[in-house]
Scaffold this motif. Structure first.
Motif, PDB file in Angstrom:
ATOM      1  N   GLU A 183       0.822  -1.219   0.000  1.00 48.95           N
ATOM      2  CA  GLU A 183       0.000   0.000   0.000  1.00 48.95           C
ATOM      3  C   GLU A 183       0.850   1.261   0.000  1.00 48.95           C
ATOM      4  OE1 GLU A 183      -3.217   0.608  -0.058  1.00 48.95           O
ATOM      5  OE2 GLU A 183      -4.134  -1.374   0.143  1.00 48.95           O
TER       6      GLU A 183
ATOM      7  N   ARG B 219      -3.501   2.874  -4.250  1.00 44.15           N
ATOM      8  CA  ARG B 219      -4.719   2.051  -4.260  1.00 44.15           C
ATOM      9  C   ARG B 219      -5.857   2.752  -3.512  1.00 44.15           C
ATOM     10  NH1 ARG B 219      -6.303  -3.395  -5.160  1.00 44.15           N
ATOM     11  NH2 ARG B 219      -7.966  -4.023  -3.719  1.00 44.15           N
TER      12      ARG B 219
ATOM     13  N   LEU C 256      -9.672  -3.924  -9.258  1.00 43.90           N
ATOM     14  CA  LEU C 256      -9.085  -3.950  -7.919  1.00 43.90           C
ATOM     15  C   LEU C 256      -9.605  -5.142  -7.123  1.00 43.90           C
ATOM     16  CD1 LEU C 256      -9.579  -0.147  -7.144  1.00 43.90           C
ATOM     17  CD2 LEU C 256      -7.535  -1.244  -8.098  1.00 43.90           C
TER      18      LEU C 256
ATOM     19  N   TYR D 251      -2.602  -8.284  -8.059  1.00 42.76           N
ATOM     20  CA  TYR D 251      -2.648  -7.244  -7.034  1.00 42.76           C
ATOM     21  C   TYR D 251      -1.414  -6.350  -7.167  1.00 42.76           C
ATOM     22  CZ  TYR D 251      -2.830  -4.981  -2.470  1.00 42.76           C
ATOM     23  OH  TYR D 251      -2.885  -4.051  -1.458  1.00 42.76           O
ATOM     24  N   PRO D 252      -1.614  -5.052  -7.068  1.00 43.43           N
ATOM     25  CA  PRO D 252      -2.782  -4.314  -6.556  1.00 43.43           C
ATOM     26  C   PRO D 252      -3.826  -3.939  -7.619  1.00 43.43           C
ATOM     27  CG  PRO D 252      -0.905  -2.867  -6.739  1.00 43.43           C
ATOM     28  CD  PRO D 252      -0.407  -4.213  -7.119  1.00 43.43           C
ATOM     29  N   ALA D 253      -3.489  -4.035  -8.929  1.00 41.67           N
ATOM     30  CA  ALA D 253      -4.469  -3.660  -9.957  1.00 41.67           C
ATOM     31  C   ALA D 253      -4.107  -4.356 -11.266  1.00 41.67           C
ATOM     32  CB  ALA D 253      -4.496  -2.139 -10.160  1.00 41.67           C
TER      33      ALA D 253
END
Length: 456
Positions: free
Chosen positions: A320, A338, A417, A430-432
């Motif tokens: 993150e 995110r 997501l 992950y993350p996108a």
């Protein structure tokens, strides 16, 4: 040893022995199977004529789906020139389009393997026929035959290796298979033009029952050698070099051989086609990677082509605090974590994933930011342009990819997501990640790091 009763000079004797001594492949007597003959070959040839035509057309569609005109991002076939004459903007509807076309392409290719092998076996005496060329036309036919056999083996072998994810051949599968397909299909068309009329005549004679009852019974008992010999005697040049002048004892009838070939094709169909379907049928795909039941459980429990470990993804980069999506366009660049993406409007879409290897997933429920909304953040409020997508991926092909404007504009095209109500797993991007209806799996880029909207 002497030359026996053969009259004439030594060179003529040597040529005679080369062409007629059953110890040499150039002699018709070397090939003794009573199954070989123009009618057996014609049935297999007509099946391949239809099947390979479908294979070629679905292969062209697969090539178009990769958006190769978005050069140099997606184009791994430099110098294709006229070979890309038909390319068009790959549509996003229906969303299962690539799942269908590539599933047919790969499954049909596997199903045709027994037919191809039987066809090659049935005509192998012609590869050893001497002299190599009796005329210019005959020389061209022999060259086309060599290209046909070599091209068929190359295309089917590389295709099967790609399906099995075994990249034993040098170079990239993408250009090798593409250029090889054009060489093979050109030889295939030339061969079909030369041989299809005779093949149709042979099959029509079979269906019309031109042989008498005794001949038909003898054909079943002896594999049809006499029937083919008689057919050749009636003037069909297709019989030359296929019917053995001294056939061995039959072990199976010609009908039995055709049933065996068909049974092999049905077996491959039953053990590979299921990976293109949902539910219990997937468990029948015993011979295919990504076949069988869904791998694992939970929201992210569906097929994965390349894991995060394989792609060289460092978990620290996707945390993150560390990860930022860089979006560039007409008005400049924005950087979004995110948490920033989650504050944007989120939308859902139920879409499958389909890969070039022929496997696909059922519809998964994706949720994320629309690609066209990301384009609007950097100055494209109206019709969005093409986009260049870059991944954190370090290993493997298609670390980057490009999507056409029509794909970006589709409201179901997302920077996902979530999937199936849960955050993406590391292996699912992950993350996108990108998810676009009807696009090949490799264009649904995982571990997205940067998106550039505008001229590529």
């Amino acid at each position: 040893m002497g030359r026996g009763p053969f009259p004439g000079p030594v060179p003529a004797y040597r040529r005679y022995m080369r062409d007629h001594d059953p110890r040499f492949p150039s002699s018709p007597g070397f090939w003794r199977s009573p199954l070989r003959g123009p009618r057996f070959t014609s049935v297999l040839g007509l099946v391949l004529l239809a099947g390979i035509t479908v294979l070629f057309l679905t292969g062209l569609l697969s090539y178009a789906a990769y958006n190769p005109n978005l050069s140099p991002v997606n184009d791994q076939t430099p110098g294709k020139g006229l070979l890309g004459f038909y390319l068009f903007a790959w549509p996003t509807d229906p969303p299962w389009l690539y799942r269908l076309t590539q599933g047919v392409h790969v499954t049909l290719g596997l199903v045709l393997i027994p037919v191809l092998l039987a066809k090659l076996w049935s005509v192998v005496p012609r590869l050893f026929t001497l002299p190599p060329a009796r005329s210019l036309a005959h020389a061209l036919e022999r060259i086309s035959l060599l290209l046909l056999v070599g091209g068929a083996l190359f295309e089917f072998v590389t295709g099967v290796l790609n399906v099995q994810l075994d990249y034993l051949f040098p170079g990239s599968f993408y250009p090798l298979h593409f250029y090889g397909a054009w060489v093979f299909f050109a030889a295939f068309v030339a061969h079909a033009v030369l041989k299809a009329p005779a093949a149709v005549r042979n099959v029509r004679r079979m269906r019309a029952g031109t042989e008498d009852a005794r001949g038909g019974a003898e054909e079943d008992a002896r594999g049809g050698a006499e029937g083919d010999a008689r057919g050749g005697a009636e003037g069909d040049a297709e019989g030359d070099g296929l019917v053995s002048p001294r056939p061995g004892a039959p072990t199976v009838s010609r009908r039995g051989a055709l049933w065996t070939v068909g049974g092999g094709s049905l077996l491959l169909l039953g053990t590979s086609a299921g990976r293109n379907f949902d539910g219990p049928l997937r468990a029948t795909a015993l011979l295919a990677p990504h076949g069988g039941p869904e791998p694992g459980t939970g929201p992210n429990g569906f097929q994965i082509n390349k894991t995060a470990a394989y792609a060289g993804i460092d978990a620290a980069e996707t945390g993150e605090d560390a990860w930022r999506l860089v979006v560039t366009g007409r008005t400049g660049t924005v950087r979004l974590g995110r948490a920033d993406l989650l504050r944007l409007p989120l939308y859902g879409a139920a879409l499958p994933i389909a890969c070039v290897e022929g496997w696909s997933t059922s519809d998964q429920r994706w949720r994320g930011v629309r690609l066209r909304d990301l384009a609007a953040l950097v100055g494209f409020d109206g019709d969005p342009p093409d986009v260049f997508v870059e991944s954190l991926q370090r290993r493997g092909a298609f670390r980057h990819g490009a999507l056409r404007a029509n794909q970006v504009a589709d409201p179901r095209s997302l920077l996902a997501l979530y999937v199936n109500g849960a955050a993406l797993s590391q292996d699912h991007g992950y993350p996108a990640r990108i998810i676009v209806p009807a696009a090949p799996g490799v264009l649904n880029t995982k571990w997205v790091a940067r998106m550039t909207f505008g001229d590529l």
